[in-house]
Write a protein that holds these residues in place. Sequence first.
Motif, short mmCIF file in Angstrom:
data_model
loop_
_atom_site.label_atom_id
_atom_site.label_comp_id
_atom_site.label_asym_id
_atom_site.label_seq_id
_atom_site.Cartn_x
_atom_site.Cartn_y
_atom_site.Cartn_z
N PRO A 27 46.68 46.36 39.64
CA PRO A 27 45.75 45.55 38.86
C PRO A 27 45.74 45.92 37.38
O PRO A 27 45.71 47.10 37.02
CB PRO A 27 44.39 45.86 39.49
N VAL A 28 45.77 44.91 36.54
CA VAL A 28 45.53 45.09 35.11
C VAL A 28 44.51 44.05 34.69
O VAL A 28 44.70 42.85 34.91
CB VAL A 28 46.82 45.02 34.27
N LEU A 29 43.40 44.51 34.18
CA LEU A 29 42.29 43.64 33.78
C LEU A 29 42.46 43.31 32.30
O LEU A 29 42.51 44.22 31.46
CB LEU A 29 40.97 44.37 34.03
N LEU A 30 42.56 42.00 31.98
CA LEU A 30 42.84 41.55 30.62
C LEU A 30 41.64 40.79 30.07
O LEU A 30 41.20 39.80 30.65
CB LEU A 30 44.08 40.66 30.60
N LEU A 31 41.13 41.25 28.93
CA LEU A 31 39.93 40.68 28.32
C LEU A 31 40.29 39.98 27.02
O LEU A 31 40.86 40.59 26.11
CB LEU A 31 38.91 41.80 28.04
N HIS A 32 39.94 38.71 26.92
CA HIS A 32 40.37 37.86 25.80
C HIS A 32 39.50 38.00 24.56
O HIS A 32 38.49 38.72 24.54
CB HIS A 32 40.41 36.39 26.25
N GLY A 33 39.86 37.27 23.51
CA GLY A 33 39.17 37.34 22.24
C GLY A 33 38.07 36.31 22.07
O GLY A 33 37.89 35.41 22.90
N LEU A 34 37.34 36.43 20.98
CA LEU A 34 36.21 35.55 20.67
C LEU A 34 36.65 34.10 20.53
O LEU A 34 37.66 33.82 19.88
CB LEU A 34 35.56 36.02 19.37
N PHE A 35 35.86 33.19 21.11
CA PHE A 35 36.07 31.74 21.09
C PHE A 35 37.31 31.33 21.88
O PHE A 35 37.69 30.16 21.87
CB PHE A 35 36.17 31.18 19.66
N SER A 36 37.96 32.25 22.55
CA SER A 36 39.17 31.97 23.30
C SER A 36 38.85 31.96 24.79
O SER A 36 37.71 31.78 25.19
CB SER A 36 40.24 33.01 22.95
N GLU A 37 39.85 32.13 25.63
CA GLU A 37 39.68 32.29 27.07
C GLU A 37 40.99 32.83 27.63
O GLU A 37 41.94 33.04 26.87
CB GLU A 37 39.25 30.99 27.78
N ALA A 38 41.04 33.06 28.94
CA ALA A 38 42.20 33.71 29.54
C ALA A 38 43.49 32.95 29.28
O ALA A 38 44.52 33.54 28.96
CB ALA A 38 41.97 33.86 31.05
N ASN A 39 43.45 31.62 29.39
CA ASN A 39 44.68 30.86 29.23
C ASN A 39 45.27 31.03 27.83
O ASN A 39 46.47 31.30 27.68
CB ASN A 39 44.42 29.38 29.50
N THR A 40 44.45 30.89 26.80
CA THR A 40 44.95 30.96 25.42
C THR A 40 45.53 32.33 25.10
O THR A 40 46.59 32.44 24.47
CB THR A 40 43.83 30.62 24.43
N ASN A 41 44.87 33.40 25.51
CA ASN A 41 45.32 34.75 25.15
C ASN A 41 46.42 35.28 26.05
O ASN A 41 47.33 35.96 25.56
CB ASN A 41 44.15 35.72 25.17
N LEU A 94 35.37 43.49 42.41
CA LEU A 94 36.76 43.43 42.86
C LEU A 94 37.25 44.75 43.46
O LEU A 94 38.39 44.83 43.92
CB LEU A 94 37.67 43.03 41.69
N GLY A 95 36.40 45.76 43.45
CA GLY A 95 36.77 47.04 44.04
C GLY A 95 37.90 47.74 43.29
O GLY A 95 38.72 48.43 43.91
N LEU A 96 37.93 47.60 41.96
CA LEU A 96 39.00 48.22 41.18
C LEU A 96 38.69 49.69 40.95
O LEU A 96 37.62 50.03 40.47
CB LEU A 96 39.14 47.51 39.83
N ASP A 97 39.63 50.56 41.31
CA ASP A 97 39.46 51.98 41.01
C ASP A 97 40.68 52.55 40.30
O ASP A 97 40.56 53.40 39.42
CB ASP A 97 39.11 52.80 42.25
N ASP A 98 41.87 52.08 40.65
CA ASP A 98 43.10 52.51 39.98
C ASP A 98 43.69 51.28 39.30
O ASP A 98 44.38 50.48 39.92
CB ASP A 98 44.08 53.11 41.00
N TYR A 99 43.42 51.13 38.01
CA TYR A 99 43.77 49.90 37.31
C TYR A 99 43.98 50.22 35.83
O TYR A 99 43.63 51.30 35.36
CB TYR A 99 42.66 48.85 37.47
N ASP A 100 44.54 49.27 35.11
CA ASP A 100 44.69 49.38 33.67
C ASP A 100 43.80 48.33 33.00
O ASP A 100 43.46 47.31 33.61
CB ASP A 100 46.15 49.16 33.26
N LEU A 101 43.44 48.57 31.74
CA LEU A 101 42.52 47.70 31.02
C LEU A 101 43.13 47.33 29.67
O LEU A 101 43.55 48.20 28.91
CB LEU A 101 41.19 48.42 30.82
N VAL A 102 43.17 46.01 29.41
CA VAL A 102 43.78 45.49 28.18
C VAL A 102 42.79 44.55 27.52
O VAL A 102 42.16 43.72 28.18
CB VAL A 102 45.08 44.72 28.50
N GLY A 103 42.65 44.65 26.20
CA GLY A 103 41.79 43.73 25.48
C GLY A 103 42.47 43.20 24.23
O GLY A 103 43.39 43.83 23.70
#
Length: 251
Positions: A27-41, A94-103
């Motif tokens: 799992p890698v959790l990806l967090l998007h930018g302001l006024f955007s959303e997952a698709n755009t980023n 989501l039960g995430l314990d071993d994951y990466d985080l991207v913003g």
Amino acid sequence: MTEIRTETHPGFDGQPVAVHRMGAGRPVLLLHGLFSEANTNWIKFGHAAKLVDAGFEAIMPDFRAHGASAKPHDPAAYPPDVLVRDTFALVEELGLDDYDLVGFSLGSRTAARSVIAGLEPRRLVLSGMGLEGLAGWNRRSAFFLDAIARFDEVKHGDPAFMAVAFMKTQKVDRVAAKLLLESVGDTDPADLEKIAMPTLVLCGAQDRDNGDPVKLTEALPDAIHVEIPGTHMGSVTESMLGDELVRFLTA
């Protein structure tokens, strides 16, 4: 293209948060930018697909007040650091314990503040971010609040023109966006020492919208800085963004 699975999960207060998922690996959790959303980023320009091809599952929420997630107009739905609270709720749900985080941008701010608050991803990526974007957020927030307040009168040549144009393209709910902006907290530079995991500071060569990425790298205990082509928004369209995410997260 890998199938995109869209789910709805509760935010910290039960507000519906849309979560888009691709792949079935680490799992890698990806967090998007302001006024955007997952698709755009993450999806539109192939970054999520590159992660999937490298063996990851890309988990991409739309923040509240963005995309397909709830856009409540009740101020009570936007307590301080509401996006951090939603991120904690999603990791637990989501039960995430071993994951990466991207913003990216606001997503980087949320990721950093989530780690300071106690999240423990294996690796962290802060893209579109410099030191002043974390420890000086109030000035950046004021710029966007002004753009929202003057939305109907901003003309070409105004410093807020590009922000307003992007809000129009994204059909931003300005009431919800204003409440969200007012909920985002500033970061004490001393707290950056709590971000102890290996961290990639990834920024466009012409991007200083959120301050100096080199200074941010130097303020973190275990960070490297990588530069890709582009301005703040332009860097999102660069294939190198996805390449560098894969390179760092598979190292």
